[in-house]
Scaffold this active site. Structure first.
Site, PDB file in Angstrom:
ATOM      1  N   SER A   1       3.038  11.884   0.030  1.00 39.68           N
ATOM      2  CA  SER A   1       2.059  10.866  -0.367  1.00 39.68           C
ATOM      3  C   SER A   1       2.715   9.746  -1.166  1.00 39.68           C
ATOM      4  O   SER A   1       3.248   9.974  -2.255  1.00 39.68           O
ATOM      5  CB  SER A   1       0.951  11.493  -1.211  1.00 39.68           C
ATOM      6  OG  SER A   1       0.194  10.471  -1.839  1.00 39.68           O
TER       7      SER A   1
ATOM      8  N   ASP B   1      -1.835   5.963   8.609  1.00 40.13           N
ATOM      9  CA  ASP B   1      -3.111   5.230   8.690  1.00 40.13           C
ATOM     10  C   ASP B   1      -3.474   4.842  10.127  1.00 40.13           C
ATOM     11  O   ASP B   1      -4.540   4.275  10.369  1.00 40.13           O
ATOM     12  CB  ASP B   1      -3.038   3.966   7.826  1.00 40.13           C
ATOM     13  CG  ASP B   1      -3.006   4.319   6.347  1.00 40.13           C
ATOM     14  OD1 ASP B   1      -3.479   5.408   5.969  1.00 40.13           O
ATOM     15  OD2 ASP B   1      -2.491   3.507   5.561  1.00 40.13           O
TER      16      ASP B   1
HETATM   17  C1  S3P Z   1      -0.892   4.105   0.657  1.00 36.86           C
HETATM   18  C2  S3P Z   1      -0.453   5.366   0.940  1.00 36.86           C
HETATM   19  C3  S3P Z   1      -1.082   6.233   1.949  1.00 36.86           C
HETATM   20  C4  S3P Z   1      -1.980   5.452   2.885  1.00 36.86           C
HETATM   21  C5  S3P Z   1      -2.854   4.481   2.145  1.00 36.86           C
HETATM   22  C6  S3P Z   1      -2.027   3.484   1.369  1.00 36.86           C
HETATM   23  C7  S3P Z   1      -0.209   3.315  -0.390  1.00 36.86           C
HETATM   24  O1  S3P Z   1      -1.884   7.211   1.295  1.00 36.86           O
HETATM   25  O2  S3P Z   1      -2.778   6.326   3.659  1.00 36.86           O
HETATM   26  O3  S3P Z   1      -3.687   3.768   3.066  1.00 36.86           O
HETATM   27  O4  S3P Z   1      -0.418   2.087  -0.467  1.00 36.86           O
HETATM   28  O5  S3P Z   1       0.575   3.904  -1.145  1.00 36.86           O
HETATM   29  P1  S3P Z   1      -1.288   8.654   0.830  1.00 36.86           P
HETATM   30  O6  S3P Z   1      -0.357   8.426  -0.280  1.00 36.86           O
HETATM   31  O7  S3P Z   1      -2.520   9.420   0.409  1.00 36.86           O
HETATM   32  O8  S3P Z   1      -0.653   9.224   2.055  1.00 36.86           O
END
Ligand code: S3P
Length: 442
Positions: free
Chosen positions: A171, A319
């Site tokens: 994440s 995404d």
């Molecule tokens: C993001 C990280 C992702 C992604 C989100 C934007 C970011 O989420 O799905 O739309 O800007 O760091 P996760 O960290 O939950 O995977």
């Protein structure tokens, strides 16, 4: 309140050239780091959509003078790393998980208290993934019993301790949250990721001359350093371009040029997966803009085939699965996605919601706990599908219209404004027969 319904007539093709709006992840980070910098930061290409605007408003609420946005230009009068002021109301972050998770880390070490709230979807999303490691650093954050927002943060200025944290999931939001907290903690904070995730925080920190070390799957930061204002040119969001990459691939006769798209290798899973399925995507005019790779993408339609999606590509396309499921529905043969359980905790449960809609349209789709199996190449029919207020679900089903044999109606599309307000205009201009209906409800 207004509800928005998209109605898509079947068929058509996508032709021409466009530049989709700015990258959402980078837009959030430009406001956060620009606010903490010393001096005036100019941002161009800023995404004027609800999520990024929620971050912008939060920093205004903490006393930062921010001009704009006007045609994607924002001027941030940075207050320095220790210059934020106590907000005099809860910070409302709408639908934006990125705003809430990154801010929780940043606010944990401030000399004031704060409360973070969001809409219904955001208030149901897991926050323990950030509050638990932050608690290990000494943060004081109260969630609901379920571990969800509102987050009540009691600022621990000068009290946070560093951590070396191996994330249980890949994440970028958790990583970025802990790096921002690490800027206020004693000692060196490291975050280790189980698989590569988007690295815009690390790149942008370096752009602001804040020291951050990167060693393989580990990023390390400390409180030593300051941010120096800079210029940021935000490229187009590959996650928005993705709808047209798929649309032009599946709609026979399409020929499309997408200009100035961010192609950071932690974001290009969509291109890799579509190419494995047989898509024709050319990467042209590659260049670097402000520490991020950018290119023009040329896509023409090609028959797609089903594949087993390599698990290592999942975080790099996290995404894009709603629209990749549409590609899979159009691809000859079986597509299998595994290792993507994170999709169940996005703006909606994207595995269930996409499977429900695809099945309603006559597609042979089977949801699994961590992915989906789609037997593609059959007919996509018409019908009325629910987006569950998830922007990317709404846009994905719009793109399905290009290969459907009857009209598709998509309910609850207002949240397209969280990431891509221009979607309907650009899609129509390129050749999608989409009508947007607004209805006032009491
Ligand atoms: C993001 C990280 C992702 C992604 C989100 C934007 C970011 O989420 O799905 O739309 O800007 O760091 P996760 O960290 O939950 O995977």
């Amino acid at each position: 309140m207004t509800t928005i319904t998209f109605k898509v007539q079947p068929g058509g093709q996508l032709k021409g050239e466009t530049r989709v709006p700015g990258d959402k992840s980078m837009s959030h980070r430009s406001i956060m780091l620009g606010s903490l910098a010393e001096g005036v930061t100019h941002v161009t290409g800023f995404l004027e959509a609800e999520d990024a605007l929620a971050t912008l408003q939060a920093f205004r609420d903490m006393g930062v003078n921010i001009e704009g946005p006007l045609n994607g230009c924002v001027t941030i009068h940075g207050v320095g790393k220790h210059g934020l002021k106590a907000p005099n109301r809860p910070l409302y972050l709408g639908n934006s998980g990125t705003s809430m998770r990154l801010l929780s880390g940043l606010l944990a070490g401030q000399p004031f208290n704060s409360v973070l709230t969001g809409d219904k979807s955001l208030s149901g999303r897991p926050m323990k993934r950030v509050t638990e490691p932050l608690a290990a650093m000494g943060a004081q954050i109260k969630t609901t019993e379920k571990g969800t927002a509102p987050l009540e943060i009691t600022g621990q200025a000068g009290q946070l301790k560093s951590i070396a944290y191996t994330m249980p999931m890949a994440s970028a939001q958790v990583k970025s949250c802990l790096l921002l907290a690490g800027m206020y903690a004693q000692g060196e904070t490291s975050v280790i990721e189980p698989a590569p995730t988007r690295d815009h925080t690390e790149r942008m920190l370096s752009g602001f001359k804040y020291p951050v070390k990167r060693n393989g799957n580990k990023a390390t930061i400390s409180a030593e350093g300051k941010l120096t204002a800079t210029e940021i040119d935000v490229p187009s969001d590959i996650s928005s371009a993705a709808f047209f990459l798929v649309g032009a691939s599946i709609a026979e006769g399409s020929d499309l040029m997408l200009k100035h798209v961010g192609i950071n290798p932690t974001r290009t899973g969509i291109i890799s997966i579509l190419r494995l399925m047989g898509a024709s995507i050319e990467i042209l005019n590659e260049r670097e803009v402000g520490g991020e790779p950018v290119a023009d993408l040329h896509v023409v339609s090609k028959p797609l085939k089903g594949i087993d999606i390599p698990e290592e590509l999942v975080p790099l396309a996290i995404d894009e699965f709603p629209v990749l499921f549409v590609a899979a529905a159009c691809a000859e043969g079986k597509t299998r996605l595994t290792g993507a359980e994170e999709l169940r905790v996005k703006e909606s449960d994207r595995i269930q919601v996409m499977a429900d809609g695809l099945i309603l349209l006559g597609v042979d789709a089977t949801p699994t706990p961590d992915g989906m199996i789609i037997n593609g190449g059959g007919v996509i029919g018409g019908g009325t599908v629910e987006s569950h207020g998830d922007h990317r679900i709404a846009m994905a089903f719009s793109i399905a219209g290009l290969r459907a044999n009857a009209p598709i109606t998509i309910l609850d599309c207002a949240n397209v404004n969280t990431s891509f307000p221009e979607f309907k205009d650009i899609a129509k201009h390129l050749g999608l027969a989409l009508v947007c209906e607004e209805n006032k409800v009491q």
